[in-house]
Write an enzyme that holds these catalytic residues in place. Structure first.
Site, PDB file in Angstrom:
ATOM      1  N   GLY A 171      34.528  40.469  34.673  1.00  0.00           N
ATOM      2  CA  GLY A 171      35.303  40.822  33.547  1.00  0.00           C
ATOM      3  C   GLY A 171      35.433  42.150  33.299  1.00  0.00           C
ATOM      4  O   GLY A 171      35.793  42.659  32.018  1.00  0.00           O
ATOM      5  N   GLU A 200      30.497  53.026  44.366  1.00  0.00           N
ATOM      6  CA  GLU A 200      31.780  52.948  45.325  1.00  0.00           C
ATOM      7  C   GLU A 200      32.550  53.966  45.188  1.00  0.00           C
ATOM      8  O   GLU A 200      32.740  54.557  43.962  1.00  0.00           O
ATOM      9  CB  GLU A 200      32.584  51.745  45.180  1.00  0.00           C
ATOM     10  CG  GLU A 200      31.982  50.371  45.748  1.00  0.00           C
ATOM     11  CD  GLU A 200      32.790  49.058  45.316  1.00  0.00           C
ATOM     12  OE1 GLU A 200      33.759  49.215  44.788  1.00  0.00           O
ATOM     13  OE2 GLU A 200      32.491  48.145  45.791  1.00  0.00           O
ATOM     14  N   LYS A 201      33.189  54.533  46.241  1.00  0.00           N
ATOM     15  CA  LYS A 201      34.129  55.379  45.957  1.00  0.00           C
ATOM     16  C   LYS A 201      35.459  54.841  45.342  1.00  0.00           C
ATOM     17  O   LYS A 201      35.838  53.786  45.326  1.00  0.00           O
ATOM     18  CB  LYS A 201      35.035  55.480  47.609  1.00  0.00           C
ATOM     19  CG  LYS A 201      36.080  56.474  47.710  1.00  0.00           C
ATOM     20  CD  LYS A 201      35.602  57.991  47.758  1.00  0.00           C
ATOM     21  CE  LYS A 201      36.724  58.794  47.718  1.00  0.00           C
ATOM     22  NZ  LYS A 201      36.396  60.201  47.322  1.00  0.00           N
ATOM     23  N   GLU A 239      38.202  39.054  47.431  1.00  0.00           N
ATOM     24  CA  GLU A 239      38.782  39.943  46.671  1.00  0.00           C
ATOM     25  C   GLU A 239      38.905  41.373  47.647  1.00  0.00           C
ATOM     26  O   GLU A 239      37.595  41.871  47.960  1.00  0.00           O
ATOM     27  CB  GLU A 239      38.472  40.295  45.362  1.00  0.00           C
ATOM     28  CG  GLU A 239      38.465  39.240  44.581  1.00  0.00           C
ATOM     29  CD  GLU A 239      38.424  39.591  42.997  1.00  0.00           C
ATOM     30  OE1 GLU A 239      38.895  38.722  41.842  1.00  0.00           O
ATOM     31  OE2 GLU A 239      37.771  40.418  42.778  1.00  0.00           O
ATOM     32  N   GLU A 256      34.553  41.810  46.023  1.00  0.00           N
ATOM     33  CA  GLU A 256      33.720  40.789  45.655  1.00  0.00           C
ATOM     34  C   GLU A 256      34.235  39.490  45.853  1.00  0.00           C
ATOM     35  O   GLU A 256      35.202  39.255  46.371  1.00  0.00           O
ATOM     36  CB  GLU A 256      33.517  40.845  44.291  1.00  0.00           C
ATOM     37  CG  GLU A 256      34.502  40.597  43.414  1.00  0.00           C
ATOM     38  CD  GLU A 256      34.165  40.432  41.832  1.00  0.00           C
ATOM     39  OE1 GLU A 256      33.164  40.068  41.647  1.00  0.00           O
ATOM     40  OE2 GLU A 256      35.211  40.485  40.958  1.00  0.00           O
ATOM     41  N   ARG A 299      34.324  30.347  42.391  1.00  0.00           N
ATOM     42  CA  ARG A 299      34.871  29.456  41.559  1.00  0.00           C
ATOM     43  C   ARG A 299      36.355  29.303  41.662  1.00  0.00           C
ATOM     44  O   ARG A 299      36.894  29.986  42.374  1.00  0.00           O
ATOM     45  CB  ARG A 299      34.658  29.791  40.096  1.00  0.00           C
ATOM     46  CG  ARG A 299      35.038  31.044  39.703  1.00  0.00           C
ATOM     47  CD  ARG A 299      35.229  31.563  38.404  1.00  0.00           C
ATOM     48  NE  ARG A 299      35.182  33.206  38.359  1.00  0.00           N
ATOM     49  CZ  ARG A 299      36.149  33.885  38.312  1.00  0.00           C
ATOM     50  NH1 ARG A 299      37.192  33.235  38.774  1.00  0.00           N
ATOM     51  NH2 ARG A 299      36.151  34.982  38.123  1.00  0.00           N
ATOM     52  N   VAL A 353      41.864  31.362  37.664  1.00  0.00           N
ATOM     53  CA  VAL A 353      42.958  31.334  36.726  1.00  0.00           C
ATOM     54  C   VAL A 353      44.207  31.370  37.617  1.00  0.00           C
ATOM     55  O   VAL A 353      45.240  30.540  37.335  1.00  0.00           O
ATOM     56  CB  VAL A 353      42.964  32.694  35.721  1.00  0.00           C
ATOM     57  CG1 VAL A 353      44.205  32.686  34.898  1.00  0.00           C
ATOM     58  CG2 VAL A 353      41.836  32.803  34.586  1.00  0.00           C
TER      59      VAL A 353
HETATM   60  P1  ADP Z   1      34.872  42.384  37.764  1.00  0.00           P
HETATM   61  O1  ADP Z   1      34.142  41.424  38.460  1.00  0.00           O
HETATM   62  O2  ADP Z   1      34.123  43.277  36.563  1.00  0.00           O
HETATM   63  O3  ADP Z   1      36.309  41.832  37.590  1.00  0.00           O
HETATM   64  P2  ADP Z   1      35.787  43.720  40.360  1.00  0.00           P
HETATM   65  O4  ADP Z   1      35.027  44.286  41.318  1.00  0.00           O
HETATM   66  O5  ADP Z   1      36.725  42.494  40.857  1.00  0.00           O
HETATM   67  O6  ADP Z   1      35.060  43.708  39.079  1.00  0.00           O
HETATM   68  O7  ADP Z   1      37.089  44.786  40.075  1.00  0.00           O
HETATM   69  C1  ADP Z   1      38.056  44.610  39.008  1.00  0.00           C
HETATM   70  C2  ADP Z   1      39.006  45.388  39.351  1.00  0.00           C
HETATM   71  O8  ADP Z   1      38.649  46.892  39.139  1.00  0.00           O
HETATM   72  C3  ADP Z   1      39.925  45.509  40.436  1.00  0.00           C
HETATM   73  O9  ADP Z   1      40.820  44.663  40.510  1.00  0.00           O
HETATM   74  C4  ADP Z   1      40.388  47.031  40.799  1.00  0.00           C
HETATM   75  O10 ADP Z   1      41.585  47.105  40.043  1.00  0.00           O
HETATM   76  C5  ADP Z   1      39.307  47.773  40.190  1.00  0.00           C
HETATM   77  N1  ADP Z   1      38.201  48.363  41.118  1.00  0.00           N
HETATM   78  C6  ADP Z   1      37.111  47.829  41.419  1.00  0.00           C
HETATM   79  N2  ADP Z   1      36.436  48.368  42.529  1.00  0.00           N
HETATM   80  C7  ADP Z   1      37.309  49.518  42.616  1.00  0.00           C
HETATM   81  C8  ADP Z   1      37.300  50.557  43.512  1.00  0.00           C
HETATM   82  N3  ADP Z   1      36.231  50.903  44.466  1.00  0.00           N
HETATM   83  N4  ADP Z   1      38.235  51.636  43.357  1.00  0.00           N
HETATM   84  C9  ADP Z   1      39.306  51.289  42.554  1.00  0.00           C
HETATM   85  N5  ADP Z   1      39.394  50.453  41.672  1.00  0.00           N
HETATM   86  C10 ADP Z   1      38.501  49.569  41.743  1.00  0.00           C
END
Ligand code: ADP
Length: 448
Positions: free
Chosen positions: A164, A200-201, A275, A288, A292, A295
């Site tokens: 989230g 992460e970058k 993802e 990630e 599950r 949505v």
């Molecule tokens: P959560 O599990 O909290 O939703 P995610 O890892 O799925 O976190 O990341 C959610 C969103 O954050 C991604 O869809 C993207 O928009 C942004 N994001 C995540 N990691 C990166 C990254 N390394 N660089 C740029 N945007 C990122």
């Protein structure tokens, strides 16, 4: 096949699961909190059980209450939906010890992929590239600075147990990195009782593209193509579509294969999502696994014709997948819009309350997944989503026309919703041309 299933969720996904059960001839037990006595699916359930007061910690997250309900109602399986206990390995173990099937992956898989640091390790071993970064937890300020020096700013600090968008901080220099490191840890500890973070970058203006997978307990893993979920507000998805408007066939194939390798490496069965971020040069990086149903699953259902909830139930009952990879031939273009009870004109402030009028859109190419009805009061305690509008047409351009028409038809009075935002987005040439990234909404429509 199961005779009776308990649905451990609320809102539209509870109704969606119930619909699949009815079509499979399975009896349903619906649970609800004291704030949710008016939920639509309760009317269609074979049995209903109140599991506690409004706060989800005392109801939808209350494991003893859910297990008691399952035992009293004599169910054979529990479908968790999304959110709540859907990715809680402990809950799965409790279900197993009570001889109740959990409709989802094994607790080992959920625990492994739910730890994002571990998930990135599994990906690396499976030959799936993640976003360059710390390759493990970051344990100190010095550690964080060393990683940033190696990969270069900007960087993203992320919570290993994250979800989230919580426990996430962007840093552009040493000072914001040190501050972000501490605040991300504190937020992660508060939200997940786990302060582990990694780095992460920060990918520049990426697209979010994810692969739907489904696997059975007999070693069959199939991917069902991708969904582009780049339209986000503060890293939360608002619109999802399939196919991704900019993915070429070769990248699509490699992404699908990567997702299947990762699923195999984590012993996956049931439905799940892998993802990725797609950068501006067409490279993709694993971020990630969501272990599950999501949505946005309906866009995949529309283009593939696969009923994902039905498949999840069949697989949990030990059956084999009813199709192979070769049977999956996605058709047309589907787009989902999340109709949230939020005010886009007022910084997306939640707007719960009584729905005085509701005229849902319908007609060719329109699917409406919603538990809302005229006279329903949206409670303030939970997620603000009240409906999902999904359109499916032969081409993206036709899908956009149907979406415009459907959003214009749709009328919800009494609460504010994201409808007005979507009508504006549908006029924006960047979205019309499929030319957006994850920062699109925040740049053009975020603060007003
Ligand atoms: P959560 O599990 O909290 O939703 P995610 O890892 O799925 O976190 O990341 C959610 C969103 O954050 C991604 O869809 C993207 O928009 C942004 N994001 C995540 N990691 C990166 C990254 N390394 N660089 C740029 N945007 C990122």
């Amino acid at each position: 096949m199961f005779r009776r299933i308990l649905i451990a969720n609320r809102g539209e996904i509870a109704l969606r699961i119930m619909r699949a059960c009815k079509e499979l001839g399975i009896e349903t037990v619906a649970v609800y909190s004291e704030a949710d006595r008016d939920l639509l699916h309760l009317r269609y359930a074979d049995e209903t059980v109140c599991i506690g007061p409004a706060p989800s910690g005392q109801s939808y997250l209350n494991i003893p209450a859910l297990i008691a309900a399952a035992e009293i109602a004599d169910v054979e399986a529990i479908h968790p939906g999304y959110g709540f206990l859907s990715e809680n390995a402990h809950f799965v173990e409790v279900c197993q010890s009570c001889n109740i099937k959990f409709i989802g992956p094994s607790p080992e898989t959920i625990a492994a992929v739910g730890d994002k640091v571990r998930a990135k390790e599994i990906a690396r071993e499976a030959g799936v590239q993640g976003v360059p970064g710390s390759d493990g937890p970051v344990e100190s300020e010095q550690d964080a600075l060393a990683v940033a020096r190696r990969i270069g700013f900007p960087v993203l600090i992320k919570a290993a147990a994250g979800g989230g968008g919580r426990g996430m901080r962007v840093a552009h220099n040493d000072v914001s990195l040190v501050n972000g490191y501490h605040s991300a840890r504190a937020e992660a500890e508060g939200a997940f009782k786990n302060s582990t973070v990694y780095i992460e970058k920060y990918v520049d203006r990426p697209r979010h593209v994810e692969i739907q997978i489904i696997a059975d307990m007999h070693g069959n893993v199939v991917h069902l193509g991708e969904r582009d979920c780049s339209m986000q507000r503060r890293h939360q998805k608002l619109v999802e579509e399939s196919p991704c408007p900019v993915l070429d066939e070769d990248t699509r194939r490699r992404m699908g294969e990567a997702a299947v390798r990762l699923a195999r490496a984590s012993g996956y069965y049931s439905a799940g999502t892998v993802e990725f971020l797609l950068d501006r040069d067409g490279n993709f990086y694993f971020i990630e696994v969501n272990s599950r149903i999501q949505v946005e699953h309906p866009v995949t259902e529309e283009v593939t014709g696969v009923d994902l909830i039905r498949e999840m139930i069949r697989v949990a009952a030990g059956e084999k997948l009813s199709f192979t990879q070769d049977d999956i031939r996605p058709k047309g273009h589907a787009i989902e819009f999340r109709i949230n009870a939020e005010d886009p004109e007022s910084n997306f402030k939640p707007s719960p309350g009584l729905i005085e009028t509701l005229i849902p859109p319908s007609g060719p190419g329109v699917r409406w997944d919603s538990h809302a009805y005229q006279g329903y009061r949206v409670p303030p305690h939970y997620d603000s989503m009240v409906a999902k509008l999904i359109v499916h047409r032969a081409t993206r351009q036709e899908a956009l026309a149907t979406a415009r028409r459907a959003l214009e038809e749709m009328q919800i009075d009494g609460i504010k919703t994201t409808r007005s935002l979507f009508l504006r987005v549908l006029e924006h040439s960047d979205f019309i041309h499929g030319n957006i990234d994850t920062g699109f909404i925040d740049r053009f429509f975020g603060q007003r």
